[in-house]
Design a protein around this motif. Structure first.
Motif, short mmCIF file in Angstrom:
data_model
loop_
_atom_site.label_atom_id
_atom_site.label_comp_id
_atom_site.label_asym_id
_atom_site.label_seq_id
_atom_site.Cartn_x
_atom_site.Cartn_y
_atom_site.Cartn_z
N SER A 1 -16.89 -6.03 -5.62
CA SER A 1 -18.26 -5.73 -6.02
C SER A 1 -18.84 -6.87 -6.83
O SER A 1 -19.99 -7.27 -6.64
CB SER A 1 -18.32 -4.43 -6.82
N ARG A 2 -18.02 -7.41 -7.76
CA ARG A 2 -18.45 -8.58 -8.53
C ARG A 2 -18.67 -9.78 -7.61
O ARG A 2 -19.65 -10.51 -7.76
CB ARG A 2 -17.38 -8.92 -9.56
N LYS A 3 -17.76 -9.97 -6.69
CA LYS A 3 -17.84 -11.15 -5.81
C LYS A 3 -19.08 -11.12 -4.94
O LYS A 3 -19.74 -12.15 -4.73
CB LYS A 3 -16.58 -11.22 -4.95
N PHE A 4 -19.40 -9.94 -4.41
CA PHE A 4 -20.52 -9.83 -3.48
C PHE A 4 -21.81 -9.37 -4.15
O PHE A 4 -22.78 -9.06 -3.46
CB PHE A 4 -20.17 -8.87 -2.34
N ALA A 5 -21.83 -9.33 -5.47
CA ALA A 5 -23.04 -8.92 -6.19
C ALA A 5 -24.25 -9.79 -5.84
O ALA A 5 -25.34 -9.26 -5.61
CB ALA A 5 -22.79 -8.92 -7.70
N PRO A 6 -24.12 -11.14 -5.77
CA PRO A 6 -25.30 -11.95 -5.38
C PRO A 6 -25.84 -11.58 -4.00
O PRO A 6 -27.06 -11.59 -3.79
CB PRO A 6 -24.77 -13.38 -5.41
N VAL A 7 -24.94 -11.26 -3.08
CA VAL A 7 -25.39 -10.88 -1.73
C VAL A 7 -26.15 -9.55 -1.78
O VAL A 7 -27.23 -9.41 -1.19
CB VAL A 7 -24.18 -10.77 -0.77
N MET A 8 -25.60 -8.58 -2.49
CA MET A 8 -26.24 -7.27 -2.58
C MET A 8 -27.59 -7.35 -3.31
O MET A 8 -28.56 -6.67 -2.95
CB MET A 8 -25.32 -6.28 -3.29
N PHE B 1 -38.83 0.03 -14.69
CA PHE B 1 -38.84 -0.82 -15.88
C PHE B 1 -37.41 -1.08 -16.37
O PHE B 1 -37.05 -2.24 -16.67
CB PHE B 1 -39.66 -0.15 -16.98
N LEU B 2 -36.58 -0.04 -16.43
CA LEU B 2 -35.19 -0.22 -16.86
C LEU B 2 -34.43 -1.13 -15.91
O LEU B 2 -33.63 -1.98 -16.33
CB LEU B 2 -34.50 1.13 -16.95
N ILE B 3 -34.67 -0.97 -14.61
CA ILE B 3 -33.97 -1.79 -13.61
C ILE B 3 -34.34 -3.26 -13.78
O ILE B 3 -33.47 -4.14 -13.77
CB ILE B 3 -34.31 -1.30 -12.19
N MET B 4 -35.62 -3.55 -13.95
CA MET B 4 -36.03 -4.96 -14.07
C MET B 4 -35.58 -5.57 -15.38
O MET B 4 -35.18 -6.74 -15.41
CB MET B 4 -37.55 -5.06 -13.89
N ILE B 5 -35.58 -4.81 -16.47
CA ILE B 5 -35.03 -5.33 -17.72
C ILE B 5 -33.53 -5.58 -17.58
O ILE B 5 -33.00 -6.61 -18.03
CB ILE B 5 -35.30 -4.34 -18.88
N GLY B 6 -32.82 -4.64 -16.95
CA GLY B 6 -31.39 -4.82 -16.75
C GLY B 6 -31.08 -6.02 -15.87
O GLY B 6 -30.13 -6.78 -16.15
N MET B 7 -31.85 -6.23 -14.80
CA MET B 7 -31.62 -7.37 -13.93
C MET B 7 -31.95 -8.68 -14.65
O MET B 7 -31.26 -9.69 -14.47
CB MET B 7 -32.49 -7.23 -12.67
N PHE B 8 -32.97 -8.67 -15.46
CA PHE B 8 -33.37 -9.89 -16.18
C PHE B 8 -32.27 -10.35 -17.14
O PHE B 8 -32.10 -11.56 -17.35
CB PHE B 8 -34.67 -9.61 -16.96
N THR B 9 -31.53 -9.42 -17.71
CA THR B 9 -30.48 -9.76 -18.67
C THR B 9 -29.09 -9.74 -18.05
O THR B 9 -28.09 -9.80 -18.77
CB THR B 9 -30.50 -8.76 -19.86
N SER B 10 -29.00 -9.66 -16.73
CA SER B 10 -27.72 -9.53 -16.05
C SER B 10 -26.96 -10.85 -16.02
O SER B 10 -27.56 -11.94 -15.95
CB SER B 10 -27.93 -9.02 -14.61
N ASN B 11 -25.63 -10.75 -16.06
CA ASN B 11 -24.79 -11.94 -15.87
C ASN B 11 -24.04 -11.87 -14.54
O ASN B 11 -23.08 -12.61 -14.34
CB ASN B 11 -23.80 -12.08 -17.03
N ALA B 12 -24.46 -10.96 -13.66
CA ALA B 12 -23.83 -10.87 -12.34
C ALA B 12 -24.13 -12.11 -11.51
O ALA B 12 -23.36 -12.48 -10.62
CB ALA B 12 -24.32 -9.62 -11.60
N VAL B 13 -25.27 -12.75 -11.76
CA VAL B 13 -25.64 -14.01 -11.12
C VAL B 13 -26.08 -14.95 -12.24
O VAL B 13 -26.11 -14.59 -13.41
CB VAL B 13 -26.77 -13.81 -10.09
N SER B 14 -26.43 -16.17 -11.86
CA SER B 14 -26.86 -17.14 -12.87
C SER B 14 -28.16 -16.68 -13.53
O SER B 14 -28.90 -15.86 -12.99
CB SER B 14 -27.06 -18.51 -12.22
N HIS B 15 -28.42 -17.24 -14.72
CA HIS B 15 -29.59 -16.81 -15.48
C HIS B 15 -30.88 -17.05 -14.70
O HIS B 15 -31.74 -16.16 -14.63
CB HIS B 15 -29.64 -17.55 -16.81
N TRP B 16 -31.00 -18.23 -14.11
CA TRP B 16 -32.25 -18.54 -13.41
C TRP B 16 -32.42 -17.67 -12.17
O TRP B 16 -33.54 -17.28 -11.83
CB TRP B 16 -32.28 -20.03 -13.02
N TRP B 17 -31.31 -17.35 -11.50
CA TRP B 17 -31.40 -16.47 -10.33
C TRP B 17 -31.80 -15.06 -10.77
O TRP B 17 -32.56 -14.38 -10.08
CB TRP B 17 -30.08 -16.46 -9.58
#
Length: 275
Positions: A27-34, A152-168
């Motif tokens: 799940s971690r490995k394919f997180a960018p794809v998902m 709103f919660l989803i976009m805040i969570g994605m903005f602060t996520s480390n599943a992908v790079s910060h800029w992505w």
């Protein structure tokens, strides 16, 4: 209504409980794809909904866009993102289920779902039009209604996520936010052509408004939309423990070991307990 309220939730429940629970490393490995597929689903579903001539198809394709938000939140691996994903599942079941109910009411009266066959329904059907607008605004994500909280919660969570790079993460959040704009476009455009304007078809002028039974079916859903938009904490508190358990599972270091734990608070508690 069964599709929106139950079946679509089975898929996202499977992702949460089985995909993340049984295969955390992959799940971690394919997180960018998902995450990429989720953004494509958000935008593509909205664009396809925009060109639909059928009200029911428009609502159905809007579900594709909304469920893209759910997948985005799940694979952000943040507390806010995953809480928002679960909350958006509830929101979608209530709001889209109500919209399908409205479509069924007008189909029962006119035996057609083509947007071009309607127009000016606010005059002969004021109750229908008022409640329909509220449900549509909930689906768009208007503040103080349930759809706003989850997205709103989803976009805040994605903005602060480390599943992908910060800029992505920043780019993905910006692209996902356009889904809210597209939702406003296709929903408000549909309302303009169905509910407002002049009565172009004489059959529409003779339509009967909602009866007591139909209003009784809709009012609980509309009250739930308002309650979930104003006071979401009662729902978020019940899902917090489950979300934390899944996050701990995904963040745990694998046997071969390359993933660092993203649970510093949990590690600190263990250190204190050992002392």
């Amino acid at each position: 209504m069964i599709l929106a309220g139950v079946m679509l939730k089975m898929g996202t429940y499977g992702l949460l409980r089985f995909n993340l629970g049984l295969f955390p490393e992959m799940s971690r490995k394919f997180a960018p794809v998902m995450i990429t597929l989720a953004v494509i689903g958000i935008i593509y579903g909205a664009l396809v909904a925009m060109v639909q001539p059928d009200v029911k198809r428009l609502v159905a394709y809007s579900s594709v866009s909304h469920m893209g938000f759910v997948v985005l939140g799940l694979f952000s691996f943040t507390e806010l993102g995953m809480q928002g994903a679960l909350y958006q599942m509830l929101n979608h079941g209530v709001s889209t289920g109500a919209l399908f109910l409205f479509v069924g009411f007008i189909y029962e009266r006119r035996h057609t779902r083509l947007i071009s066959e309607f127009g000016g329904l606010a005059t002969p059907m004021p109750w229908f039009s008022t409640l329909f607008v509220i449900a549509a605004l909930s689906s768009i994500g208007l503040p103080f209604l349930n759809g706003f909280v989850g997205e709103f919660l989803i976009m805040i969570g994605m903005f602060t996520s480390n599943a992908v790079s910060h800029w992505w993460s920043v780019i993905v959040t910006m692209l996902a936010a356009t889904g809210v704009i597209w939702a406003a476009v296709y929903m408000l455009w549909m309302l303009q052509r169905v509910v407002f304007g002049k009565i172009t078809n004489p059959e529409n002028a003779r339509l009967r408004d909602l009866n007591a039974r139909e209003i009784g079916l809709l009012v609980p859903l509309l009250l739930l939309m308002l309650f979930m938009g104003v006071y979401p904490q009662v729902f978020l508190d019940r899902s917090k423990a489950s979300v934390e358990a899944v996050r701990a599972r995904v963040a745990a270091q694998p046997a071969g070991g390359s993933y660092a734990s993203t649970e510093p608070a949990a590690n600190d508690r263990r250190t204190i307990d050992n002392r």
